[in-house]
Motif scaffolding. Structure first.
Motif, PDB file in Angstrom:
ATOM      1  N   TRP A   1      -5.563   6.542  -1.592  1.00  0.00           N
ATOM      2  CA  TRP A   1      -4.521   6.899  -0.637  1.00  0.00           C
ATOM      3  C   TRP A   1      -3.166   6.892  -1.348  1.00  0.00           C
ATOM      4  CZ3 TRP A   1      -4.425   7.536   4.890  1.00  0.00           C
ATOM      5  CH2 TRP A   1      -3.143   7.539   5.445  1.00  0.00           C
ATOM      6  N   GLN A   2      -2.381   7.942  -1.138  1.00  0.00           N
ATOM      7  CA  GLN A   2      -1.019   8.006  -1.661  1.00  0.00           C
ATOM      8  C   GLN A   2      -0.078   8.367  -0.527  1.00  0.00           C
ATOM      9  OE1 GLN A   2      -0.426  10.382  -5.221  1.00  0.00           O
ATOM     10  NE2 GLN A   2      -2.559  10.070  -5.852  1.00  0.00           N
ATOM     11  N   ASN A   3       0.910   7.515  -0.279  1.00  0.00           N
ATOM     12  CA  ASN A   3       1.907   7.840   0.733  1.00  0.00           C
ATOM     13  C   ASN A   3       2.675   9.091   0.326  1.00  0.00           C
ATOM     14  OD1 ASN A   3       1.242   5.687   2.357  1.00  0.00           O
ATOM     15  ND2 ASN A   3       2.992   4.417   1.778  1.00  0.00           N
ATOM     16  N   GLY A   4       3.171   9.811   1.313  1.00  0.00           N
ATOM     17  CA  GLY A   4       3.941  11.012   1.046  1.00  0.00           C
ATOM     18  C   GLY A   4       3.213  12.258   1.493  1.00  0.00           C
ATOM     19  N   GLU A   5       3.948  13.187   2.067  1.00  0.00           N
ATOM     20  CA  GLU A   5       3.372  14.418   2.595  1.00  0.00           C
ATOM     21  C   GLU A   5       2.698  15.220   1.492  1.00  0.00           C
ATOM     22  OE1 GLU A   5       4.736  18.336   5.240  1.00  0.00           O
ATOM     23  OE2 GLU A   5       6.150  16.693   4.816  1.00  0.00           O
ATOM     24  N   GLY A   6       1.491  15.692   1.774  1.00  0.00           N
ATOM     25  CA  GLY A   6       0.762  16.523   0.834  1.00  0.00           C
ATOM     26  C   GLY A   6      -0.054  15.762  -0.186  1.00  0.00           C
ATOM     27  N   ASN A   7       0.124  14.450  -0.286  1.00  0.00           N
ATOM     28  CA  ASN A   7      -0.651  13.658  -1.234  1.00  0.00           C
ATOM     29  C   ASN A   7      -2.037  13.357  -0.665  1.00  0.00           C
ATOM     30  OD1 ASN A   7       1.353  13.487  -3.204  1.00  0.00           O
ATOM     31  ND2 ASN A   7       2.273  11.671  -2.268  1.00  0.00           N
ATOM     32  N   PRO A   8      -3.010  13.077  -1.550  1.00  0.00           N
ATOM     33  CA  PRO A   8      -4.367  12.784  -1.058  1.00  0.00           C
ATOM     34  C   PRO A   8      -4.384  11.534  -0.191  1.00  0.00           C
ATOM     35  CG  PRO A   8      -4.170  12.297  -3.402  1.00  0.00           C
ATOM     36  CD  PRO A   8      -2.926  13.022  -3.011  1.00  0.00           C
ATOM     37  N   LYS A   9      -5.160  11.606   0.867  1.00  0.00           N
ATOM     38  CA  LYS A   9      -5.221  10.488   1.800  1.00  0.00           C
ATOM     39  C   LYS A   9      -6.663  10.033   2.055  1.00  0.00           C
ATOM     40  CE  LYS A   9      -0.740  10.427   2.955  1.00  0.00           C
ATOM     41  NZ  LYS A   9      -0.270  11.538   2.153  1.00  0.00           N
TER      42      LYS A   9
END
Length: 610
Positions: A533-541
């Motif tokens: 998980w990476q915070n921030g729009e468009g990053n993999p979740k």
């Protein structure tokens, strides 16, 4: 308590209503020999002879070759004076202990989670307070001197029901070369109960916490540290994993200072995080700081009224306030377990309300758990957080049968919002806090498999159930009779190959995580890359877990917030306005998104007036 007739290791558990709707003929599963159900197939042999701290024991060789040692006591029975006490070290035994019986349940109301457990006296309660046992499952061939990762399973059931004996870890152990431990723990008001009168003189810390069940799971982990090497396990590499309430209990261990160092990875399936104040656990409901409706003092009121010692709550309070601690202690410890449970739940429903997980300052810190996660003040380990796409359908379908048949899209719409709220509560809302503060990775998944059969009565189970709560467990254990609804009620020949391939992939991801603390591409390195998980729009979740027919395994970057759920809900079009009212309550009640005025104005005439 009462005599229990033990079920087979993998009972077929069908809800009564579903059973009458699905007159299904068995389908043949497409499985390898190692994936066949791991039921016991042999008498104890020298192959299973082990010596642990308590003495010698033997187990079973199962159908798929895996080894099983079942029903091992990890603490003394919490009966008599040990009720509502910390789990005490188990007593040694003389001779050789036959670790072959299935673990018995702790006291609970009869439900689909106790299917196969006899209730000979018909009182609606099964199980025994003598229930602190665990089982160990190991692969058939462990190279000499090798220590395998340990996967410690905490079952679900609302913390009021279920039992460890319902889960056989043999397939997971044999196919993935791991040691699986399944643990029982005290349930409901026998597992979480606080009143000053029950404490021993000078009791402090965990002994004065009321969190007996949470400390049970910690005691089981300590047993693993002390004994697992003789079964081929590595005490320095323990993964705790659990589903539903079991997933919530995993989060309890992640946040409990008492569990520090006893585990090294964590997997939370359809879980969450919540605690209760000590005041809620003990106070009267009309105290300046109100207690829970089933606080210990309110339960004592109910005992006094039930036993004819008080005419009503007001007179019961007067009597109780005049009682000494010794009198209250004697009253509480004299309660039969079954009669005590009925005080909480005269309707005998499985999931009765009772306060749990008290912020005592020792087992649970005196801090909001979400703030605790954001602060980084918890047991930071690699962690997987996940939910199922259609979590709530399992709770809705029986009451919405006509909607399923006549307007399936309305049913799907209705179930979507409380299900996605579960993802917000159990995954996204936690991952957003944890990912920035810990060096270890945070992973997220959503289970989407929904290729169930259509019953002979024409009910499409892929709509009625879909990727509902608990349906992922069968895939992780390789056991198609695990879950609220299982076996032939869900599966059929046409979708079984895809089902089995997804199960193999999930076991591969889970076991690789147990080995390394990373999901990557699974044990064999041949699966889609599961990114943290990476915070921030468009990053993999989030990793979507589905068969090829459902779009396959893939990453997605979308995340949910309570605000995004509310916005989507308010823009939704409904066939029946009343469904809009009910779905709003089901999704937002108890959250900061609930707005009474907004709720009343959802439909013409007002929701609350209908």
């Amino acid at each position: 308590m009462r005599t229990i007739n033990w079920p087979s290791p993998t009972p077929l558990r069908l809800l009564a209503l579903l059973a009458c709707l699905t007159a299904c003929s068995p389908g043949e599963d497409v499985q390898t020999a190692a994936q066949q159900p791991a039921e016991s197939a042999a008498m104890p042999t020298d192959t299973t002879l082990r010596t642990i701290g308590q003495g010698q024991l033997t187990g079973l060789v199962q159908n798929n070759g895996s080894l099983a040692w079942r029903n091992i006591p990890y603490a003394q029975p919490p009966v008599g004076e040990l009720r509502w006490k910390l789990p005490q070290p188990p007593e040694p035994w003389a001779g050789t202990y036959a670790a072959t019986d299935i673990i018995q349940p702790c006291p609970q109301f009869v439900s689909t989670l106790s299917a196969g457990i006899a209730d000979p006296d018909g009182d609606g309660i099964v199980g025994s307070e003598d229930c602190l046992y665990l089982s160990v499952y190991a692969p058939s061939d462990i190279p000499e001197g090798e220590q395998l990762p340990v996967m410690y399973w905490i079952f679900g059931g609302g913390n009021n029901s279920g039992y460890a004996g319902d889960y056989n870890g043999g397939v997971l152990a044999e196919t993935q070369d791991v040691i699986v431990v399944t643990v029982n723990y005290r349930l409901g008001s026998l597992g979480w109960f606080y009143h000053p009168a029950i404490l021993e003189a000078g009791a402090s810390g965990a002994a004065a916490s009321g969190n007996w069940s949470t400390v049970d799971t910690i005691a089981g982990l300590q047993w693993v540290q002390d004994n697992i090497e003789v079964f081929g396990g590595d005490p320095g590499n323990v993964t705790i994993f659990g589903e539903s309430a079991g997933g919530g209990n995993v989060m309890s261990l992640v946040t409990s200072p008492m569990a520090e160092g006893l585990f090294h990875r964590a997997i939370v399936q359809s879980g969450g995080i919540a605690t209760t104040s000590m005041e809620q656990g003990v106070n009267y409901t009309d105290d300046p700081i109100p207690g829970h409706e089933h606080s210990s003092r309110e339960i004592i009121n109910k005992i006094l009224i039930r036993d004819g010692l008080a005419a009503d709550r007001a007179s019961a309070k007067v009597i109780q306030d005049a009682m000494s601690d010794a009198d209250i202690r004697e009253l509480l410890y004299s309660q039969d377990a079954a009669e005590f449970l009925k005080l909480y739940n005269p309707e005998a429903a499985r999931n009765y309300p009772a306060p749990k997980k008290f912020t005592d300052g020792t087992v649970f810190v005196g801090q909001d758990p979400l703030d605790q996660l954001a602060s980084g003040n918890y047991n930071q380990v690699p962690i997987i957080l996940g939910t199922n796409r259609d979590e709530r359908r399992i709770y809705l379908y029986a009451a919405m049968m006509d909607v399923i048949r006549n307007d399936p899209q309305e049913y799907i719409r209705f179930a979507h919002y409380p299900s996605i709220q579960w993802k917000w509560r159990g995954v996204d809302n936690l991952a957003r806090r944890m990912a920035p503060v810990q060096d270890a990775p945070v992973y997220a998944f959503r289970f989407d498999w929904d290729e169930q059969r259509t019953s002979e009565n024409g009910l499409d189970m892929s709509i009625a159930i879909g990727a509902a709560h608990s349906t992922e467990m069968a895939f992780i254990f390789g056991d198609w009779d695990v879950g609220f609804i299982s076996g032939d009620a869900l599966y059929h020949d046409a979708s079984n190959p895809g089902r089995d391939a997804l199960s193999a992939a999930m076991m591969s991801y889970w076991s690789h995580f147990a080995y390394t603390g990373e999901t990557a591409r699974g044990r064999n390195g041949d699966l889609p890359l599961w990114q943290p998980w990476q915070n921030g729009e468009g990053n993999p979740k989030t990793l979507i877990l589905d068969s090829e027919a459902g779009g396959g395994i893939r990453m997605m970057s979308q995340e949910v917030t309570l605000e995004s759920i509310k916005a989507d809900f308010m823009a939704e079009q409904w066939s029946d306005p009343q469904n809009r009212c009910r779905a709003y309550l089901s999704t937002f009640a108890g959250t900061e998104a609930f707005d009474r005025d907004e709720y009343v104005g959802l439909i013409e005439g007002g929701c609350s007036s209908r």
